[in-house]
Design a protein around this motif. Structure first.
Motif, mmCIF file in Angstrom:
data_model
loop_
_atom_site.group_PDB
_atom_site.id
_atom_site.type_symbol
_atom_site.label_atom_id
_atom_site.label_comp_id
_atom_site.label_asym_id
_atom_site.label_seq_id
_atom_site.Cartn_x
_atom_site.Cartn_y
_atom_site.Cartn_z
ATOM 1 N N ASN A 76 0.850 -1.194 0.000
ATOM 2 C CA ASN A 76 0.000 0.000 0.000
ATOM 3 C C ASN A 76 0.888 1.248 0.000
ATOM 4 O OD1 ASN A 76 0.939 -0.229 2.576
ATOM 5 N ND2 ASN A 76 -1.058 -0.495 3.549
ATOM 6 N N THR A 141 -11.465 -6.399 -1.613
ATOM 7 C CA THR A 141 -11.288 -5.809 -0.286
ATOM 8 C C THR A 141 -12.166 -6.567 0.698
ATOM 9 O OG1 THR A 141 -11.821 -3.976 1.195
ATOM 10 C CG2 THR A 141 -12.908 -3.927 -0.898
ATOM 11 N N ILE A 142 -11.630 -6.800 1.866
ATOM 12 C CA ILE A 142 -12.464 -7.461 2.880
ATOM 13 C C ILE A 142 -13.573 -6.526 3.341
ATOM 14 C CG2 ILE A 142 -10.624 -8.994 3.685
ATOM 15 C CD1 ILE A 142 -10.560 -7.199 6.260
ATOM 16 N N ASP A 143 -13.403 -5.216 3.122
ATOM 17 C CA ASP A 143 -14.381 -4.254 3.646
ATOM 18 C C ASP A 143 -15.692 -4.213 2.847
ATOM 19 O OD1 ASP A 143 -12.507 -3.660 5.523
ATOM 20 O OD2 ASP A 143 -12.003 -1.677 4.754
ATOM 21 N N MET A 185 -12.328 -5.284 11.354
ATOM 22 C CA MET A 185 -11.936 -4.242 10.405
ATOM 23 C C MET A 185 -13.182 -3.591 9.808
ATOM 24 S SD MET A 185 -8.438 -5.378 8.539
ATOM 25 C CE MET A 185 -6.889 -5.192 9.421
ATOM 26 N N GLY A 186 -12.975 -2.501 9.139
ATOM 27 C CA GLY A 186 -14.072 -1.730 8.570
ATOM 28 C C GLY A 186 -13.777 -0.275 8.850
ATOM 29 N N ARG A 187 -12.979 0.287 7.938
ATOM 30 C CA ARG A 187 -12.474 1.652 8.108
ATOM 31 C C ARG A 187 -13.602 2.690 8.041
ATOM 32 N NH1 ARG A 187 -7.954 4.468 7.449
ATOM 33 N NH2 ARG A 187 -6.780 2.579 7.766
ATOM 34 N N GLU A 238 -13.658 -1.133 13.449
ATOM 35 C CA GLU A 238 -12.517 -0.286 13.842
ATOM 36 C C GLU A 238 -12.778 1.203 13.594
ATOM 37 O OE1 GLU A 238 -9.203 -1.404 11.294
ATOM 38 O OE2 GLU A 238 -10.356 -0.922 9.496
ATOM 39 N N ASP A 257 2.376 5.565 2.793
ATOM 40 C CA ASP A 257 1.129 4.979 3.282
ATOM 41 C C ASP A 257 0.315 6.099 3.909
ATOM 42 O OD1 ASP A 257 -0.932 3.570 4.343
ATOM 43 O OD2 ASP A 257 0.286 2.240 5.578
ATOM 44 N N LYS A 261 -3.752 4.444 10.774
ATOM 45 C CA LYS A 261 -3.858 3.046 11.226
ATOM 46 C C LYS A 261 -4.919 2.986 12.311
ATOM 47 C CE LYS A 261 -1.587 2.274 8.330
ATOM 48 N NZ LYS A 261 -2.096 1.556 7.202
ATOM 49 N N HIS A 289 -5.532 -8.284 11.514
ATOM 50 C CA HIS A 289 -5.211 -8.832 10.193
ATOM 51 C C HIS A 289 -5.518 -10.320 10.044
ATOM 52 C CE1 HIS A 289 -3.310 -4.959 10.227
ATOM 53 N NE2 HIS A 289 -3.277 -5.011 8.921
ATOM 54 N N ARG A 292 -7.678 -10.727 7.220
ATOM 55 C CA ARG A 292 -7.155 -10.586 5.853
ATOM 56 C C ARG A 292 -6.405 -11.826 5.384
ATOM 57 N NH1 ARG A 292 -5.285 -4.717 5.279
ATOM 58 N NH2 ARG A 292 -3.379 -5.650 4.510
HETATM 59 O O1 F6P Z 1 -8.992 -1.579 3.508
HETATM 60 C C1 F6P Z 1 -9.020 -2.798 4.126
HETATM 61 C C2 F6P Z 1 -8.471 -2.736 5.506
HETATM 62 O O2 F6P Z 1 -8.622 -4.044 5.909
HETATM 63 C C3 F6P Z 1 -9.115 -1.755 6.492
HETATM 64 O O3 F6P Z 1 -10.285 -2.208 7.078
HETATM 65 C C4 F6P Z 1 -7.999 -1.542 7.477
HETATM 66 O O4 F6P Z 1 -8.139 -0.326 8.187
HETATM 67 C C5 F6P Z 1 -6.815 -1.530 6.589
HETATM 68 O O5 F6P Z 1 -7.105 -2.430 5.533
HETATM 69 C C6 F6P Z 1 -5.520 -1.875 7.254
HETATM 70 O O6 F6P Z 1 -4.524 -1.937 6.289
HETATM 71 P P1 F6P Z 1 -2.949 -2.035 6.549
HETATM 72 O O7 F6P Z 1 -2.719 -2.539 7.921
HETATM 73 O O8 F6P Z 1 -2.487 -2.992 5.494
HETATM 74 O O9 F6P Z 1 -2.424 -0.677 6.338
#
Ligand code: F6P
Length: 366
Positions: A76, A141-143, A185-187, A238, A257, A261, A289, A292
Motif C-alpha cells: 500500500n 477488499t475485505i471491507d 476491520m471496517g475503516r 474499527e 502509506d 492506522k 489482520h 485478511r
Molecule cells: O482496507 C481494508 C483494511 O482491511 C481496512 O479495514 C484496514 O483499516 C486496513 O485495511 C488496514 O490496512 P494495513 O494494515 O495494510 O495498512
C-alpha cells in the motif's frame, strides 16, 4: 504474434487474490495466444530498475486458489501518482510517476493490464487508463465497500473468520458473565461488523455509519444483566465512533502509506463504560489482520475465479477502462470512471439493518 498481459495485486491483501491470478493464467492458456506476467508488489515491479516482473504459467499457479495472500505480493506504499522519493538531504517528498509507468508498460509491449485492488487501487487504474494504459480492474477488499459491485471477494472469508472468533467469545462470555467486545476491520463501512453481528448473534453492533451513544450502549448491557448474571457480546468496527467523538488510531510513519492506522476503539469503549459504572467485567479482542489472511472460503474462491476469467475475457475483447463487477447474481462490467465514484456505506435502509433491529441488536444510537 502472441499478446502480453500484465497482472498485479495492489493495496491491502485479502483471501482470494491467488484465485483471481490462477483464473487469469489458466483462462489465458486455455484460450491461447496470450502470455501472462506478474508485476511484483503492485506497480513497484514495473517501476523497479531493473523491472521486477515474472512470467506466470499454469505450473506457477497450480493449486494456489486455496492459499491466502498473493504470490506476486502487494503493497500500500506504491501509489505511482504520489510515489515516495527520498531527497538527497534525507527528507521525503512524492513524485507523480504515472506517465513513466504508462511508458514502461508500453515499452515492455504489454497489450493489457489487470489491476486487482480496492478503491484506492482502482482510482489509480482510472488515472492510468486516462493516460493511455489498456487497464482493467478487479475489485477486492475485505471491507466490501466498493459501490460498483455487490460483493468483493475476501469479504465473505473475513466475515467467516470474524464469526468463528465471535462464536468462541460467546461461550467464554457466558461462563464468566462478561461483556465481550470484539473489534473487526471496517475503516469507513461497517459491513463486516453488521454481517458478523447477525451471523454470531450479537447484542450490540457499532459501525462507522451510525455514531453511537455510550448511555445507550450501557443501558443495553444493563438490560441483559437485569435478571441476574447475564452476558453480552458486542462487535465493533474499527472505524466506529461515539457521537461527537473521533475514530481511534494513529498516523502511519511509513512513507507512502497515507492511511491512518485504525485500531483500539474496543479498549476505548471498555474504559469509558467502566468509568460510567458498568459493573460487568469487560474484555476486548481485536481481530486485526487475521481477517485478511488464510484460505478463502468457497464463495470467495468461486467469485474470485469468476472475476479472473471475466477479466481475461475483457482484456482479450479490449474492454479497457472497466471494472469487473458482480451484480444481481451475475458478472458484469462498469466504467472505472463511475465505479471509483461510488463508495458503499451501510445504508440505514439496508435490509440487514432492519434484520438486526428486528432481532433487538442495538446500534447504540440515541
Ligand atoms: O482496507 C481494508 C483494511 O482491511 C481496512 O479495514 C484496514 O483499516 C486496513 O485495511 C488496514 O490496512 P494495513 O494494515 O495494510 O495498512
Amino acid at each position: 504474434m502472441r499478446k502480453k498481459l500484465l497482472v498485479l495485486t495492489g493495496g491491502g491483501d485479502c483471501p482470494g487474490l491467488n484465485a483471481v491470478i490462477r483464473a487469469i493464467v489458466k483462462s489465458a492458456e486455455e484460450f491461447g495466444g496470450w502470455d501472462v506476467w506478474g508485476s511484483i508488489e503492485a506497480f513497484n515491479g514495473v517501476l523497479a530498475d531493473p523491472v521486477n516482473i515474472v512470467p506466470l504459467m499454469s505450473k506457477d499457479v497450480a493449486g494456489i486458489h486455496v492459499k491466502g495472500g498473493t504470490i506476486i505480493k502487494t503493497t500500500n506504499r506504491g501509489n505511482p501518482l504520489k510515489f515516495p522519493i527520498q531527497n538527497e538531504d534525507g527528507s521525503w517528498s512524492t513524485k507523480d510517476l504515472s506517465q513513466d509507468l504508462v511508458n514502461v508498460v508500453k515499452d515492455l509491449d504489454f497489450d493489457a493490464v489487470i489491476n486487482i485492488g480496492g478503491d484506492g487501487s482502482q482510482k489509480i487504474s482510472y488515472e492510468l487508463y486516462k493516460k493511455g494504459m489498456p487497464i482493467i480492474g478487479v475489485p477486492k477488499t475485505i471491507d466490501n465497500d466498493l459501490g460498483a459491485t455487490d460483493f468483493t471477494f475476501g469479504f465473505s472469508t473475513a466475515v467467516q473468520t470474524a464469526t468463528d472468533s465471535f462464536d468462541k467469545l460467546v461461550s467464554t462470555a457466558e461462563s464468566h458473565h462478561r461483556v465481550m467486545i470484539m473489534e473487526v476491520m471496517g475503516r469507513d463501512a461497517g459491513w463486516i461488523a453488521l454481517h458478523t453481528a447477525i451471523a454470531g448473534g450479537a447484542e450490540i453492533c457499532l459501525i462507522p455509519e451510525i455514531p453511537f451513544d455510550y448511555e445507550t450502549v450501557l443501558n443495553q448491557i444493563h438490560k441483559r444483566y437485569k435478571k441476574g448474571k447475564g452476558f453480552v457480546n458486542m462487535v465493533v468496527a474499527e472505524g466506529a465512533k461515539a457521537i461527537g467523538g473521533n475514530v481511534v488510531g494513529s498516523h502511519s510513519s511509513e512513507k507512502g502509506d497515507e492511511h491512518i492506522k485504525l485500531g483500539g476503539i474496543a479498549n476505548t469503549i471498555r474504559s469509558k463504560l467502566e468509568s460510567m459504572g458498568c459493573e460487568a467485567q469487560i474484555r476486548c479482542t481485536i481481530l486485526g489482520h487475521t481477517q485478511r489472511g488464510g484460505s478463502p472460503i468457497a464463495f470467495d474462491r468461486i467469485l474470485a475465479t469468476a472475476y479472473g476469467t471475466k477479466a481475461f475475457e475483457m482484456a482479450h475483447q479490449g474492454h479497457f477502462g472497466k471494472l469487473v463487477t458482480y451484480e444481481n447474481n451475475n458478472l458484469s462490467m462498469s466504467d472505472l470512471e463511475e465505479a471509483v465514484k461510488e463508495y458503499k456505506f451501510v445504508d440505514q435502509d439496508h435490509f440487514l439493518i432492519h434484520t438486526a433491529r428486528s432481532l433487538g441488536i442495538s446500534f447504540g444510537e440515541v
